[in-house]
Design an enzyme around this catalytic site. Structure first.
Site, mmCIF file in Angstrom:
data_model
loop_
_atom_site.group_PDB
_atom_site.id
_atom_site.type_symbol
_atom_site.label_atom_id
_atom_site.label_comp_id
_atom_site.label_asym_id
_atom_site.label_seq_id
_atom_site.Cartn_x
_atom_site.Cartn_y
_atom_site.Cartn_z
ATOM 1 N N HIS A 1 -21.230 42.884 -44.458
ATOM 2 C CA HIS A 1 -22.363 42.354 -45.226
ATOM 3 C C HIS A 1 -22.080 42.532 -46.711
ATOM 4 O O HIS A 1 -21.098 43.175 -47.109
ATOM 5 C CB HIS A 1 -23.670 43.036 -44.825
ATOM 6 C CG HIS A 1 -23.742 44.510 -45.101
ATOM 7 N ND1 HIS A 1 -22.912 45.431 -44.513
ATOM 8 C CD2 HIS A 1 -24.562 45.241 -45.910
ATOM 9 C CE1 HIS A 1 -23.215 46.654 -44.920
ATOM 10 N NE2 HIS A 1 -24.206 46.554 -45.789
ATOM 11 N N ASP B 1 -21.077 48.598 -51.327
ATOM 12 C CA ASP B 1 -20.244 49.660 -50.753
ATOM 13 C C ASP B 1 -19.447 49.193 -49.544
ATOM 14 O O ASP B 1 -18.743 49.986 -48.920
ATOM 15 C CB ASP B 1 -21.099 50.891 -50.396
ATOM 16 C CG ASP B 1 -22.243 50.585 -49.446
ATOM 17 O OD1 ASP B 1 -22.776 49.460 -49.499
ATOM 18 O OD2 ASP B 1 -22.624 51.482 -48.668
ATOM 19 N N HIS C 1 -23.457 44.137 -49.250
ATOM 20 C CA HIS C 1 -23.814 45.285 -50.065
ATOM 21 C C HIS C 1 -22.523 45.854 -50.644
ATOM 22 O O HIS C 1 -21.500 45.929 -49.957
ATOM 23 C CB HIS C 1 -24.553 46.349 -49.242
ATOM 24 C CG HIS C 1 -26.013 46.041 -49.064
ATOM 25 N ND1 HIS C 1 -26.787 46.600 -48.058
ATOM 26 C CD2 HIS C 1 -26.854 45.234 -49.779
ATOM 27 C CE1 HIS C 1 -28.025 46.152 -48.170
ATOM 28 N NE2 HIS C 1 -28.092 45.319 -49.191
ATOM 29 N N HIS D 1 -30.242 44.872 -40.489
ATOM 30 C CA HIS D 1 -30.146 45.571 -41.762
ATOM 31 C C HIS D 1 -31.027 44.841 -42.785
ATOM 32 O O HIS D 1 -31.704 43.866 -42.466
ATOM 33 C CB HIS D 1 -28.689 45.653 -42.199
ATOM 34 C CG HIS D 1 -28.428 46.629 -43.308
ATOM 35 N ND1 HIS D 1 -29.024 47.872 -43.373
ATOM 36 C CD2 HIS D 1 -27.627 46.540 -44.408
ATOM 37 C CE1 HIS D 1 -28.611 48.505 -44.451
ATOM 38 N NE2 HIS D 1 -27.760 47.714 -45.098
ATOM 39 N N ASP E 1 -23.782 48.349 -41.277
ATOM 40 C CA ASP E 1 -24.968 49.200 -41.266
ATOM 41 C C ASP E 1 -26.030 48.552 -40.374
ATOM 42 O O ASP E 1 -26.088 47.337 -40.288
ATOM 43 C CB ASP E 1 -25.537 49.320 -42.666
ATOM 44 C CG ASP E 1 -24.549 49.848 -43.693
ATOM 45 O OD1 ASP E 1 -23.372 50.018 -43.356
ATOM 46 O OD2 ASP E 1 -24.929 50.038 -44.847
#
Length: 302
Positions: free
Chosen positions: A60, A64, A62, A140, A210
């Protein structure tokens, strides 16, 4: 099957921890899964021949989980890479990477292919004669997929002694390995299992990070050999899971138990914790199978 954890901590990188990135070696392939900040540095530290990586899977958008991707793509350019590179990830990954290349007046001397994902249903995104990779839709805060890697069944193995005793011509070896019975010159039918061993067992690895606790993924990952599941929080901070759409170690263990996996690997720890052994301790209260804590630089020979 071999897993090298380059980074397994959540949110911001620290001097002693790195965000999510892994290298999975399975059936001759070397796959990169997520590329958090510092991925290429970690690849060098682990002395991984990262020119072998031809397929990168991003869960995804994000930071990190993908901020290290542009650096790796640029390094490949500087190293005069010639082989194709395929990037799989949510719709938007192509725009993000190409914008950075364009504004920095950079280009790749190799073919760079983007496979953008939008489906909320599981789909096969890569397949060859050895391996399939399919998405695992996760719950998520933004569109997110895990990935299920499965080796394909290999050929059966000859019982050389038995084959030679029966004086079976070598021209039939290929068909025997494919599972066919063989009729001898005298008309005797020899069953395949009498002259072959079973092929190597299928390897399987499920990457789930996540995600919020979601039992809907259980049927897809049922019986996998190894499950990596995020465990951002301990139970003392479970009240954060709904807002952040993450899981606790116990919740990860519950998924592993329901899916009857062989081995559970925990990761994506919040950086608030200094002792990650507590994650394994809490998970073992639910799932009694093999539980391992991921850590930066750790290598699992699976």
């Amino acid at each position: 099957m071999k897993l090298t954890v380059l980074g397994c901590y959540a949110a911001t990188p620290r001097t002693m921890t790195n965000p999510t990135s892994q290298v999975l070696e399975i059936n001759g392939h070397m796959f990169l899964i997520d590329a958090g900040e510092g991925t290429q540095v970690q690849l060098r530290k682990k002395k991984i021949k990262f020119q072998r990586i031809q397929h990168i899977f991003i869960s995804h958008l994000h930071g990190d989980h993908f901020y290290g991707l542009i650096g790796l793509i640029s390094t490949y350019m500087l190293l005069n890479r010639q082989t194709d590179l395929h990037v799989y990830g949510p719709k938007g990954i192509k725009e993000i990477i190409l914008l950075q290349l364009r504004l920095s007046n950079s280009y790749t001397g190799y073919n760079l292919y983007f496979h953008e994902l939008e489906s909320k249903e599981s789909e096969i995104v890569f397949e060859d004669e050895k391996v399939t990779v399919s998405t695992i839709p996760l719950d998520h805060r933004i569109y997110t997929n895990g990935y299920l890697f499965k080796s394909k069944p290999g050929l059966r193995k000859l019982k050389i002694g038995a084959v030679e005793d029966l004086k079976i011509d070598r021209c039939y070896y290929s068909k025997i390995k494919q599972g066919f019975d063989i009729e001898l010159e005298n008309g005797t039918l020899v069953k395949n299992k009498e002259i072959t061993y079973d092929p190597d067992p299928i390897e399987s690895y499920a990457f789930c990070s996540d995600t919020y606790y979601d039992e809907s993924i259980v049927p897809q990952i049922k019986g996998v050999k190894v499950l990596y599941h995020e465990s951002t929080f301990l139970e003392s901070e479970s009240h954060y899971t709904e807002k952040t759409k993450h899981c606790t170690a116990k919740q990860a263990a519950s998924i592993a138990k329901l899916a009857e996996v062989q081995t559970l690997i925990l990761g994506h720890y919040s950086t608030r914790y200094s002792d990650i052994t507590r994650f394994k301790t809490e998970a073992e209260e639910i799932f009694k199978g093999t539980i391992l804590n991921a850590d930066d630089g750790k290598v699992f020979e699976l």
